[in-house]
Design an enzyme around this catalytic site. Structure first.
Site, PDB file in Angstrom:
ATOM      1  N   HIS A 216       0.870  -1.194   0.170  1.00  0.00           N
ATOM      2  CA  HIS A 216      -0.039  -0.008  -0.015  1.00  0.00           C
ATOM      3  C   HIS A 216       0.937   1.451   0.001  1.00  0.00           C
ATOM      4  O   HIS A 216       0.192   2.358   0.038  1.00  0.00           O
ATOM      5  CB  HIS A 216      -0.991   0.052   1.148  1.00  0.00           C
ATOM      6  CG  HIS A 216      -0.191  -0.034   2.476  1.00  0.00           C
ATOM      7  ND1 HIS A 216       0.236  -0.866   3.360  1.00  0.00           N
ATOM      8  CD2 HIS A 216       0.107   1.243   3.149  1.00  0.00           C
ATOM      9  CE1 HIS A 216       0.913  -0.223   4.436  1.00  0.00           C
ATOM     10  NE2 HIS A 216       0.798   0.958   4.334  1.00  0.00           N
TER      11      HIS A 216
HETATM   12  C1  UD1 Z   1      -1.666   5.477   5.934  1.00  0.00           C
HETATM   13  C2  UD1 Z   1      -0.450   6.186   6.441  1.00  0.00           C
HETATM   14  C3  UD1 Z   1       0.650   4.857   6.344  1.00  0.00           C
HETATM   15  C4  UD1 Z   1       0.306   3.762   6.933  1.00  0.00           C
HETATM   16  C5  UD1 Z   1      -1.067   3.163   6.296  1.00  0.00           C
HETATM   17  C6  UD1 Z   1      -1.593   1.974   7.227  1.00  0.00           C
HETATM   18  C7  UD1 Z   1      -0.102   8.473   6.010  1.00  0.00           C
HETATM   19  C8  UD1 Z   1       0.811   9.476   5.488  1.00  0.00           C
HETATM   20  N1  UD1 Z   1       0.016   7.159   5.648  1.00  0.00           N
HETATM   21  O1  UD1 Z   1      -1.542   5.259   4.581  1.00  0.00           O
HETATM   22  O2  UD1 Z   1       1.695   5.398   7.032  1.00  0.00           O
HETATM   23  O3  UD1 Z   1       0.996   2.551   6.815  1.00  0.00           O
HETATM   24  O4  UD1 Z   1      -2.160   4.385   6.410  1.00  0.00           O
HETATM   25  O5  UD1 Z   1      -2.525   1.465   6.358  1.00  0.00           O
HETATM   26  O6  UD1 Z   1      -0.781   8.858   7.223  1.00  0.00           O
HETATM   27  N2  UD1 Z   1      -9.079   5.138   1.401  1.00  0.00           N
HETATM   28  C9  UD1 Z   1     -10.298   4.384   1.489  1.00  0.00           C
HETATM   29  N3  UD1 Z   1     -10.855   3.891   2.524  1.00  0.00           N
HETATM   30  C10 UD1 Z   1     -10.049   3.875   3.782  1.00  0.00           C
HETATM   31  C11 UD1 Z   1      -8.938   4.333   3.767  1.00  0.00           C
HETATM   32  C12 UD1 Z   1      -8.261   5.120   2.941  1.00  0.00           C
HETATM   33  O7  UD1 Z   1     -11.025   4.405   0.280  1.00  0.00           O
HETATM   34  O8  UD1 Z   1     -10.713   3.295   4.674  1.00  0.00           O
HETATM   35  C13 UD1 Z   1      -8.448   5.816   0.780  1.00  0.00           C
HETATM   36  C14 UD1 Z   1      -8.385   7.272   0.841  1.00  0.00           C
HETATM   37  O9  UD1 Z   1      -9.622   7.839   0.581  1.00  0.00           O
HETATM   38  C15 UD1 Z   1      -6.981   7.882   0.208  1.00  0.00           C
HETATM   39  C16 UD1 Z   1      -6.200   6.473  -0.047  1.00  0.00           C
HETATM   40  O10 UD1 Z   1      -6.952   5.363   0.360  1.00  0.00           O
HETATM   41  O11 UD1 Z   1      -7.435   8.156  -1.173  1.00  0.00           O
HETATM   42  C17 UD1 Z   1      -4.951   6.533   0.816  1.00  0.00           C
HETATM   43  O12 UD1 Z   1      -5.444   6.603   2.393  1.00  0.00           O
HETATM   44  P1  UD1 Z   1      -4.503   7.401   3.326  1.00  0.00           P
HETATM   45  O13 UD1 Z   1      -5.107   7.341   4.727  1.00  0.00           O
HETATM   46  O14 UD1 Z   1      -4.309   8.940   2.800  1.00  0.00           O
HETATM   47  O15 UD1 Z   1      -3.046   6.704   3.219  1.00  0.00           O
HETATM   48  P2  UD1 Z   1      -2.636   5.056   3.354  1.00  0.00           P
HETATM   49  O16 UD1 Z   1      -2.216   4.665   2.353  1.00  0.00           O
HETATM   50  O17 UD1 Z   1      -3.958   4.462   3.997  1.00  0.00           O
HETATM   51  N1  UDP Z   2      -3.660  -6.153   8.137  1.00  0.00           N
HETATM   52  C1  UDP Z   2      -5.085  -6.477   8.374  1.00  0.00           C
HETATM   53  N2  UDP Z   2      -5.814  -6.331   7.136  1.00  0.00           N
HETATM   54  C2  UDP Z   2      -5.270  -6.448   5.747  1.00  0.00           C
HETATM   55  C3  UDP Z   2      -3.738  -6.386   5.948  1.00  0.00           C
HETATM   56  C4  UDP Z   2      -3.119  -5.947   7.011  1.00  0.00           C
HETATM   57  O1  UDP Z   2      -5.586  -6.717   9.563  1.00  0.00           O
HETATM   58  O2  UDP Z   2      -5.787  -6.610   4.787  1.00  0.00           O
HETATM   59  C5  UDP Z   2      -2.947  -5.880   9.360  1.00  0.00           C
HETATM   60  C6  UDP Z   2      -1.482  -6.331   9.577  1.00  0.00           C
HETATM   61  O3  UDP Z   2      -1.711  -7.903  10.063  1.00  0.00           O
HETATM   62  C7  UDP Z   2      -0.814  -5.746  10.549  1.00  0.00           C
HETATM   63  C8  UDP Z   2      -1.328  -4.115  10.208  1.00  0.00           C
HETATM   64  O4  UDP Z   2      -2.734  -4.448   9.326  1.00  0.00           O
HETATM   65  O5  UDP Z   2      -1.428  -5.987  11.738  1.00  0.00           O
HETATM   66  C9  UDP Z   2      -0.411  -3.557   9.347  1.00  0.00           C
HETATM   67  O6  UDP Z   2      -1.098  -2.235   8.914  1.00  0.00           O
HETATM   68  P1  UDP Z   2      -0.835  -1.549   7.550  1.00  0.00           P
HETATM   69  O7  UDP Z   2       0.186  -2.549   6.576  1.00  0.00           O
HETATM   70  O8  UDP Z   2      -1.987  -0.941   7.117  1.00  0.00           O
HETATM   71  O9  UDP Z   2       0.086  -0.348   8.011  1.00  0.00           O
HETATM   72  P2  UDP Z   2       1.724  -0.144   8.434  1.00  0.00           P
HETATM   73  O10 UDP Z   2       2.095  -1.279   9.363  1.00  0.00           O
HETATM   74  O11 UDP Z   2       2.390  -0.202   7.116  1.00  0.00           O
HETATM   75  O12 UDP Z   2       1.982   1.279   9.107  1.00  0.00           O
END
Ligand code: UD1
Ligand code: UDP
Length: 359
Positions: A209
């Site tokens: 992601h």
């Molecule tokens: C964010 C964090 C990242 C973390 C990740 C965990 C920042 C800068 N990044 O990244 O550090 O590893 O979360 O998963 O804060 N979206 C949906 N539905 C959701 C969530 C997100 O559609 O439930 C879409 C948002 O609208 C956006 C995109 O996904 O367009 C990215 O979401 P965003 O929260 O900005 O960043 P992540 O990639 O999730």
């Molecule tokens: N995870 C989850 N469902 C998924 C993918 C990941 O519950 O479909 C869990 C995973 O086991 C871990 C956490 O989400 O505990 C990691 O989160 P993510 O990868 O979103 O963020 P990061 O750790 O990179 O900040």
């Protein structure tokens, strides 16, 4: 009882908060603020339901948009909550935009903050998470690190006198829920596998992601090409950030070896980690969980963030290139000398003890 506001917003923060909140509530009055950064059922509510996290007292409903817009809106709304609630302490987790917005709102109001998962560094400000980490660490009163390497960065930055190693709340949660699940397959397993029959140790688990890997179609294409070439099927729960790109690639290349799924709940994810043959990820959380479960991992990132997992090649970095990913997955690894660098599964207890002592 002192009042604590815990700020969460993204999937990994809910997991960490689930174990910390349980301990915190024995000693403090906790109010939970959810910024809304993650909002789909599978990215948010499922964690509150499965892990029995108390429902957030506030949901600010802020998500998407540019980093600046998202963080700015969060800063404004969090400040309003802090002014109304007048907490004694603010608790922040990890390195998301929700974390940094909480740090800025609190420090401007002179409310002391605790940063859980402090001190990790990539070494480049090109990463949005790195910016969030640095700002949060340098504005927080108490810095709680998962590992020695994180504490060493804080020492180098002159923050050693307010930082402590407590272990990793992700390890607390992983240990707890691995035990709860045991060998039972979660009920929704077939929602993920579809009609495929996939046996334990006969599948790979992929998550991907990071902005770096998903904004560039070539990178994602290479990663999926590598999964297509593996000896067993690859289960890939797709983060909402890259659903449309994945769909468009799948319609062009009609992947046969990849099982695409919606993001799964935490219990399912723990089950997949514990039963996968190997793990491929760009997630900070998943690369640690692979290590906890003694599963070989290839992390598709340019920078090491958890050096403890890299001993004996148990976790290796790879560029988003098919051949490199496959080559790294074929490396012989040995978990026998890795030790337990993420603590003993009781970091939440240590976090609360230190908060009582210093806040
Ligand atoms: C964010 C964090 C990242 C973390 C990740 C965990 C920042 C800068 N990044 O990244 O550090 O590893 O979360 O998963 O804060 N979206 C949906 N539905 C959701 C969530 C997100 O559609 O439930 C879409 C948002 O609208 C956006 C995109 O996904 O367009 C990215 O979401 P965003 O929260 O900005 O960043 P992540 O990639 O999730
Ligand atoms: N995870 C989850 N469902 C998924 C993918 C990941 O519950 O479909 C869990 C995973 O086991 C871990 C956490 O989400 O505990 C990691 O989160 P993510 O990868 O979103 O963020 P990061 O750790 O990179 O900040």
């Amino acid at each position: 009882m002192k009042k604590v506001i815990s700020i969460v917003g993204a999937r990994p923060q809910f997991i960490k908060a689930s174990v910390v909140s349980e301990e915190l509530r024995k000693e403090f009055h906790e109010v939970i603020v959810h910024t809304g950064q993650h909002y789909d059922y599978n990215m948010s509510d499922i964690f509150f339901d499965e892990l029995k996290i108390p429902k957030p007292d506030y949901n600010l409903g802020i998500s998407g948009g540019s980093h600046g817009k998202m963080t700015g809106k969060m800063l404004i709304s969090i400040e309003d909550v802090l002014l109304d609630e007048k907490p004694d302490i603010v608790v922040l987790y990890g390195d998301t935009n929700s974390t940094m917005a909480g740090a800025l709102a609190a420090v401007k109001l002179h409310i002391p903050t605790v940063h859980i998962e402090a001190g990790n560094r990539f070494g480049t400000l090109d990463s949005p998470e790195e910016v969030n980490r640095i700002v949060t660490d340098h504005t927080s009163r108490l810095l709680l690190c998962c590992t020695e390497s994180a504490k060493a960065f804080l020492d180098k930055e002159g923050l050693g006198n307010r930082s402590f190693i407590v272990g990793d709340p992700m390890f607390d949660a992983f240990k707890k829920y691995s035990k709860t699940i045991g060998n039972t397959q979660p009920e929704d397993l077939f929602d993920v596998y579809g009609n495929e029959i996939v046996l334990p140790s006969e599948f790979y688990y992929l998550t991907c992601h990071r902005q770096e890997n998903t904004e560039n179609e070539e990178s994602l294409k290479e990663i999926l090409k590598a999964m297509e070439a593996l000896d067993y099927k690859c289960i890939y729960p797709v983060h909402p950030r890259n659903i449309s790109r994945v769909k468009s690639l799948d319609s062009q290349f009609n992947y046969k070896n990849i099982i695409f799924a919606k993001p799964v709940g935490y219990l399912m994810s723990v089950f997949l980690v514990n039963n996968a043959k190997k793990i491929i990820t760009d997630s900070g959380g998943l690369q640690r969980e692979a290590f906890f479960a003694k599963k070989q991992c290839v992390t598709i990132l340019d920078f090491v963030v958890w050096p403890e997992t890299m001993v004996n090649s148990c976790n290796q970095l790879s560029k988003p290139l098919k051949d490199e990913i496959i080559l790294k997955l074929e490396t012989e690894v040995d978990f026998s000398k890795c030790g337990t660098p993420f603590g003993d599964g009781k970091s939440a207890v240590k976090i609360v003890e230190l908060m009582k002592r210093y806040m």
